[in-house]
Design an enzyme around this catalytic site. Sequence first.
Site, PDB file in Angstrom:
ATOM      1  N   CYS A  92       0.721  -1.258   0.031  1.00  0.00           N
ATOM      2  CA  CYS A  92       0.062   0.021   0.091  1.00  0.00           C
ATOM      3  C   CYS A  92       0.763   1.108  -0.001  1.00  0.00           C
ATOM      4  O   CYS A  92       0.374   2.446  -0.177  1.00  0.00           O
ATOM      5  CB  CYS A  92      -0.961  -0.019   1.095  1.00  0.00           C
ATOM      6  SG  CYS A  92      -2.366  -1.352   1.153  1.00  0.00           S
ATOM      7  N   HIS A 326      -9.728   2.730  -2.367  1.00  0.00           N
ATOM      8  CA  HIS A 326      -8.131   2.450  -2.033  1.00  0.00           C
ATOM      9  C   HIS A 326      -7.612   1.539  -3.030  1.00  0.00           C
ATOM     10  O   HIS A 326      -7.704   0.095  -3.124  1.00  0.00           O
ATOM     11  CB  HIS A 326      -8.063   1.739  -0.586  1.00  0.00           C
ATOM     12  CG  HIS A 326      -6.695   1.412  -0.262  1.00  0.00           C
ATOM     13  ND1 HIS A 326      -5.591   1.786  -0.677  1.00  0.00           N
ATOM     14  CD2 HIS A 326      -6.340   0.440   0.661  1.00  0.00           C
ATOM     15  CE1 HIS A 326      -4.491   1.472  -0.062  1.00  0.00           C
ATOM     16  NE2 HIS A 326      -4.935   0.550   0.971  1.00  0.00           N
TER      17      HIS A 326
END
Length: 374
Positions: A92, A326
Amino acid sequence: MPSERDPVIVAARRTPIGTRGRALAALDVGQLSAPVIRVALADAESATGSRVEVADVLLGNCMGPGGNPGRIAALAAGLGTHVPGATVDRQCGSGLAALLDAVAAIRAGDERVRVAGGVESASTAPVRSVGGVPYERAPFAPDGFPDPDMTRAAQDLAALDGIGRERQDAHAARSHARARAALDSGRFDAELVPLAGLRADDAIGGAGALLHRLPPLFPGGTLTAGTSTRIGDGAAALVVAPAGTGSGLAVRASAVVGCDPALPGIGAAPAIQAALRAAGVTTAEVAAFEIVEAFAAQSLAVLDRIGIGDDDPRVCADGGALAIGHPWGASGAVAVVRLFSRLVRAGASAGTLGVAAASVGGGMGIAVVVEVVR
């Protein structure tokens, strides 16, 4: 003050983020990233008044098809066969890691422009298998170390820190409300490159009114689908140039740290603290924070550790990943695009500081401190 060696982000764009399986589901990593790279470069040429020659394209990507999406994007964007590309996987934090690689190359003396950013097409990511047995993700840690699913890890962090359901719901509702206000007022417009008919992040909605009705994801737990971000498809591109090229965000300092793999959600906190120390500034001096919101509990745990209140208007002022989505490998770069809009496009004065950060699977954190230059 930025030093004469601090590279500058002179342009920053992103796609709208489409929830996995929705509007952008038919687009692969090249089709997502090439249009946003082209527009970002056009912005850079307009801002600097000169043609931009790209030395490299560096893109973060987590779960894609392989085949080097950075190079695929460079070719698909029409940059020519002479422009190479590379792909960075720090999960991430990949989009931020790609930016830091571009910055490092320029600081090392190769003062040519780079495109950095990230891309994720969760909808087209291939199914992986070992010995014919499918699995959703590769391990984040080897045998002998904790390797929890990210949702399980967020629930464990909520329990450890005593972050209850009401506080998580309030945080998610606030993220959606801020994103809705930004959308309605047009504050996203200048940063977006519409694709496939999608002109806005499709996860932004009225979740605040429904949060209290959602069941917990674990028996006796506090996390819900509403306090967990939606997995998204999207891309972001940053044009990184040598110091003195023009107005934008100078990259003052950065940090990448490790933390307990059992609690990966806290990683952004020590990374932010380390980056601020490297820049010689404090949280009180920072005007804008963009911290990737994977889960409400995780975001709150980070804020607690860096001493910032839940509703501080400096943090994700236009909503964060809980509202806009996301797209794993792109999210760190999306955070920088948001800082660019909040500071450069909004007319913040020279010297204004911003921070972008993400917690990372496997127990890591990454952060960057930027400063407005005019």
